[in-house]
Design a protein around this motif. Structure first.
Motif, PDB file in Angstrom:
ATOM      1  N   ALA A 146       0.815  -1.214   0.000  1.00  0.00           N
ATOM      2  CA  ALA A 146       0.000   0.000   0.000  1.00  0.00           C
ATOM      3  C   ALA A 146       0.848   1.263   0.000  1.00  0.00           C
ATOM      4  CB  ALA A 146      -0.930   0.000   1.215  1.00  0.00           C
ATOM      5  N   TRP A 147       2.045   1.205   0.606  1.00  0.00           N
ATOM      6  CA  TRP A 147       2.906   2.382   0.603  1.00  0.00           C
ATOM      7  C   TRP A 147       3.244   2.834  -0.806  1.00  0.00           C
ATOM      8  CZ3 TRP A 147       3.333   5.838   4.026  1.00  0.00           C
ATOM      9  CH2 TRP A 147       3.359   5.557   5.394  1.00  0.00           C
ATOM     10  N   GLU A 148       3.220   1.910  -1.769  1.00  0.00           N
ATOM     11  CA  GLU A 148       3.526   2.271  -3.153  1.00  0.00           C
ATOM     12  C   GLU A 148       2.445   3.170  -3.756  1.00  0.00           C
ATOM     13  OE1 GLU A 148       4.298  -1.305  -5.325  1.00  0.00           O
ATOM     14  OE2 GLU A 148       5.981  -1.887  -4.049  1.00  0.00           O
ATOM     15  N   SER A 149       1.292   3.233  -3.118  1.00  0.00           N
ATOM     16  CA  SER A 149       0.206   4.075  -3.608  1.00  0.00           C
ATOM     17  C   SER A 149       0.130   5.419  -2.883  1.00  0.00           C
ATOM     18  CB  SER A 149      -1.140   3.337  -3.455  1.00  0.00           C
ATOM     19  OG  SER A 149      -1.158   2.157  -4.228  1.00  0.00           O
ATOM     20  N   GLU A 150       1.000   5.612  -1.890  1.00  0.00           N
ATOM     21  CA  GLU A 150       1.014   6.872  -1.157  1.00  0.00           C
ATOM     22  C   GLU A 150       1.833   7.926  -1.909  1.00  0.00           C
ATOM     23  OE1 GLU A 150      -0.517   7.701   1.643  1.00  0.00           O
ATOM     24  OE2 GLU A 150      -1.403   5.734   2.059  1.00  0.00           O
ATOM     25  N   PRO A 151       1.476   9.194  -1.777  1.00  0.00           N
ATOM     26  CA  PRO A 151       2.235  10.244  -2.485  1.00  0.00           C
ATOM     27  C   PRO A 151       3.649  10.400  -1.965  1.00  0.00           C
ATOM     28  CG  PRO A 151       0.619  11.224  -1.013  1.00  0.00           C
ATOM     29  CD  PRO A 151       0.315   9.754  -1.050  1.00  0.00           C
ATOM     30  N   GLU A 152       3.864  10.099  -0.682  1.00  0.00           N
ATOM     31  CA  GLU A 152       5.197  10.176  -0.095  1.00  0.00           C
ATOM     32  C   GLU A 152       5.401   8.974   0.823  1.00  0.00           C
ATOM     33  OE1 GLU A 152       5.868  13.835   1.931  1.00  0.00           O
ATOM     34  OE2 GLU A 152       5.411  15.093   0.190  1.00  0.00           O
ATOM     35  N   VAL A 153       6.638   8.481   0.865  1.00  0.00           N
ATOM     36  CA  VAL A 153       6.929   7.335   1.718  1.00  0.00           C
ATOM     37  C   VAL A 153       8.352   7.444   2.227  1.00  0.00           C
ATOM     38  CG1 VAL A 153       7.565   5.960  -0.302  1.00  0.00           C
ATOM     39  CG2 VAL A 153       7.038   4.809   1.854  1.00  0.00           C
ATOM     40  N   GLU A 154       8.539   7.095   3.494  1.00  0.00           N
ATOM     41  CA  GLU A 154       9.879   7.035   4.076  1.00  0.00           C
ATOM     42  C   GLU A 154      10.407   5.636   3.803  1.00  0.00           C
ATOM     43  OE1 GLU A 154      13.323   7.167   5.945  1.00  0.00           O
ATOM     44  OE2 GLU A 154      11.867   5.775   6.785  1.00  0.00           O
ATOM     45  N   ILE A 155      11.614   5.542   3.225  1.00  0.00           N
ATOM     46  CA  ILE A 155      12.096   4.262   2.730  1.00  0.00           C
ATOM     47  C   ILE A 155      12.173   3.195   3.815  1.00  0.00           C
ATOM     48  CG2 ILE A 155      14.541   4.869   2.996  1.00  0.00           C
ATOM     49  CD1 ILE A 155      14.992   3.246   0.358  1.00  0.00           C
ATOM     50  N   ASN A 156      12.518   3.567   5.035  1.00  0.00           N
ATOM     51  CA  ASN A 156      12.605   2.576   6.105  1.00  0.00           C
ATOM     52  C   ASN A 156      11.245   1.972   6.425  1.00  0.00           C
ATOM     53  OD1 ASN A 156      15.382   2.819   6.408  1.00  0.00           O
ATOM     54  ND2 ASN A 156      15.213   4.438   7.941  1.00  0.00           N
ATOM     55  N   ASP A 157      10.193   2.818   6.453  1.00  0.00           N
ATOM     56  CA  ASP A 157       8.833   2.307   6.683  1.00  0.00           C
ATOM     57  C   ASP A 157       8.424   1.353   5.572  1.00  0.00           C
ATOM     58  OD1 ASP A 157       8.607   3.844   8.969  1.00  0.00           O
ATOM     59  OD2 ASP A 157       7.614   5.511   7.936  1.00  0.00           O
ATOM     60  N   TYR A 158       8.734   1.746   4.343  1.00  0.00           N
ATOM     61  CA  TYR A 158       8.379   0.943   3.170  1.00  0.00           C
ATOM     62  C   TYR A 158       9.068  -0.417   3.203  1.00  0.00           C
ATOM     63  CZ  TYR A 158       8.407  -0.465  -1.785  1.00  0.00           C
ATOM     64  OH  TYR A 158       8.301  -1.152  -2.962  1.00  0.00           O
ATOM     65  N   GLN A 159      10.382  -0.427   3.407  1.00  0.00           N
ATOM     66  CA  GLN A 159      11.126  -1.680   3.362  1.00  0.00           C
ATOM     67  C   GLN A 159      10.843  -2.554   4.574  1.00  0.00           C
ATOM     68  OE1 GLN A 159      15.238  -0.636   2.639  1.00  0.00           O
ATOM     69  NE2 GLN A 159      14.872  -0.401   0.441  1.00  0.00           N
ATOM     70  N   ARG A 160      10.570  -1.926   5.709  1.00  0.00           N
ATOM     71  CA  ARG A 160      10.247  -2.691   6.911  1.00  0.00           C
ATOM     72  C   ARG A 160       8.974  -3.516   6.695  1.00  0.00           C
ATOM     73  NH1 ARG A 160       9.975   1.265  10.156  1.00  0.00           N
ATOM     74  NH2 ARG A 160      12.212   1.270  10.591  1.00  0.00           N
ATOM     75  N   ALA A 161       7.978  -2.901   6.052  1.00  0.00           N
ATOM     76  CA  ALA A 161       6.722  -3.603   5.814  1.00  0.00           C
ATOM     77  C   ALA A 161       6.807  -4.521   4.597  1.00  0.00           C
ATOM     78  CB  ALA A 161       5.593  -2.596   5.627  1.00  0.00           C
ATOM     79  N   LYS A 162       7.394  -4.027   3.535  1.00  0.00           N
ATOM     80  CA  LYS A 162       7.429  -4.765   2.274  1.00  0.00           C
ATOM     81  C   LYS A 162       8.229  -6.057   2.375  1.00  0.00           C
ATOM     82  CE  LYS A 162       7.020  -4.905  -2.370  1.00  0.00           C
ATOM     83  NZ  LYS A 162       5.774  -4.906  -3.114  1.00  0.00           N
ATOM     84  N   THR A 163       9.333  -6.042   3.129  1.00  0.00           N
ATOM     85  CA  THR A 163      10.237  -7.193   3.148  1.00  0.00           C
ATOM     86  C   THR A 163      10.585  -7.672   4.545  1.00  0.00           C
ATOM     87  OG1 THR A 163      11.209  -6.407   1.083  1.00  0.00           O
ATOM     88  CG2 THR A 163      12.441  -8.069   2.295  1.00  0.00           C
TER      89      THR A 163
END
Length: 312
Positions: free
Chosen positions: A177-194
């Motif tokens: 879902a973070w990929e659909s947000e206008p802004e994302v902090e990379i640590n939040d994204y990678q923590r959830a994604k992987t």
């Protein structure tokens, strides 16, 4: 296809530390457990095309690194309930496969290839791909519940760990879902994604063997972050034939990634630091020393060959 690390050596060393239990090669053990679980899809009355699509998503498989982590931690903790360990490993792998099926869909990455073969939606169409991913998610929990019949006191912890790794706020669904947000902090994204599923893999291995799951969280999280950084590096330094899937996706889709944020050298440095943190976090147990050595050995395969000069 990407190179699969030497899982035979991984397992042999850990079985010595774990008291000689389950001498089967880990890849064979995982694949046999996956076969047993997928047997439900071909039961009388089940839709045959859905069964084929689910099998296509699971086999031949990639490196099976996540479920091998589950086995490795369980063995380090004694592996006193191997049937439950197998079910935990199956749940982790099926959830990973389901995430790949959905990730490849036209509404997300629109990827034609996965693991060196047509992605599920290319082979079976979008409707069956959606259902195959959903089916794998549910089958992972069905299989886990059945295996826990002899150890019901461990089921609640295992289900909670696995579900948290998939859902919200910090699981695979949140990562996508973070990929659909206008802004994302990379640590939040990678923590959830992987990282979430890697953490579940290590903690589920401990919980299946009656260990303290929380003690193994950092190992999984750091390895998950390292794996994602390595995947970002492979996306810019590998070719589709070697990787078994399209490359250049992060740049093409504008995704947050370690290479864009840190540069190649910085991303390699981050990868090394995360692996060091992962190894250091392993708690003292009968198989700790063997597990530390083997994770360092396995992690050597993370860095693409094209970037080998950065490893010096």
């Amino acid at each position: 296809m990407s190179k699969v690390p030497n899982s035979r050596k991984w397992h042999r060393s850990l079985t010595i530390a774990g008291g000689g239990r389950n001498l089967m090669d880990p890849r064979q053990r995982i694949d046999q457990a996956l076969e047993r679980a997928l047997g439900r899809t071909t039961a009388p009355g089940a839709p045959p095309l859905l069964a084929q699509a689910m099998r296509h998503a699971v086999f031949p498989g990639g490196g099976r690194f996540r479920p091998r982590l589950t086995l490795g931690v369980a063995l380090a903790c004694g592996d006193d309930a191997p049937e439950l360990t197998d079910a935990a490993a199956v749940a982790i792998e099926m959830l990973h496969c389901a995430s790949l099926v959905h990730d490849d869909l036209p509404c997300f990455d629109d990827a034609d290839m996965r693991r060196g073969q047509p992605s599920v939606h290319k082979a079976f169409g979008e409707p069956l791909a959606v259902l195959a991913g959903d089916g794998l998610i549910l089958l992972s929990f069905q299989n886990l519940a059945e295996a826990a019949a002899l150890h019901p006191q461990r089921l609640g912890t295992l289900v909670s760990l696995v579900a948290d790794a998939v859902g919200v706020p910090n699981g695979i669904v949140a990562g996508q879902a973070w990929e659909s947000e206008p802004e994302v902090e990379i640590n939040d994204y990678q923590r959830a994604k992987t990282a979430a599923l890697f953490a579940a893999a290590t903690m589920a291995g401990a919980a299946a063997a009656g260990g303290v799951a929380a003690d193994w969280r950092i190992l999984g999280e750091r390895l998950g972050e390292a794996y994602q950084v390595a995947d970002d590096l492979r996306d810019v330094a590998s070719d589709p034939e070697t990787l078994g899937k399209p490359v250049g996706q992060d740049a093409a889709l504008g995704r947050p990634n370690a290479v864009a944020q840190f540069g190649v050298a910085g991303a390699v440095g981050r990868l090394k630091g995360l692996i060091d943190e992962a190894v250091t976090s392993i708690p003292d147990c009968a198989g700790a020393q063997a597990l530390r050595a083997l994770i360092r050995k396995e992690s050597e395969s993370f860095l693409p060959q094209a970037l080998a000069s950065y490893a010096a």
